[in-house]
Design an enzyme around this catalytic site. Sequence first.
Site: not given
Length: 222
Positions: A17, A19, A111
């Site tokens: 991922d 952030d 995302s």
Amino acid sequence: MPVTLRSNIAYRAFLFDMDGTLLNSIAAAERIWTRWALRHGVDVAAFLPTIHGVRAIDTIARQHLPGVDAQAEAEQITREEIEDVEGVVQVPGAQAFLNSLPPERWAIVTSAPMALALRRMEAAGIPRPLVMVTAEDVSDGKPNPACYRLAAERLQVTPQECLVFEDAEAGIRAGEAAEADVLVVTATHTHPVVTLHPQIKDYLGLGLEVDEAGLMRLTPLS
């Protein structure tokens, strides 16, 4: 350190991922989302904890605000986030750890839209991998596991051969649903994380061993 619990397990690929996991963008994100919440009469204190780890369009859609075009609002949020990267920094040790990895054995699964991801990575000094999966690549964002499955496919491995590095609940659930192992990065958390997965605070104490078959194992640095 908790990571030693899985130092005997070898992986074909690492899926990160972005952030909260490789970089800290909380200050910038919360500045922008606070303005958005105030414009729409949304309770800021209750709303801000829900923005992390999921796509902007999903965050907005969940509010069920009458007359609000979630797609258009998400695009505006992205434009503001691209313009504001003040305070975006790497999680300690992330850049050096990524540079130690075989380039064909890791991916970023975020995302964020691609343009925003690249802007924040540049601001934080995070190298660009050969494989990135972003908000535009999936129809359902985290916690749906499609993003992690796609990253594994692009790296030509199975999700079960991967270790997912995550910080947010939605991402952890996505990694679990993809049937990958999960390692939780707690650098941006202000409270202890309750999870059955191993945890690391940052990458400063994290080493890597790569065997002759190209399989990777995490090791604590002495």
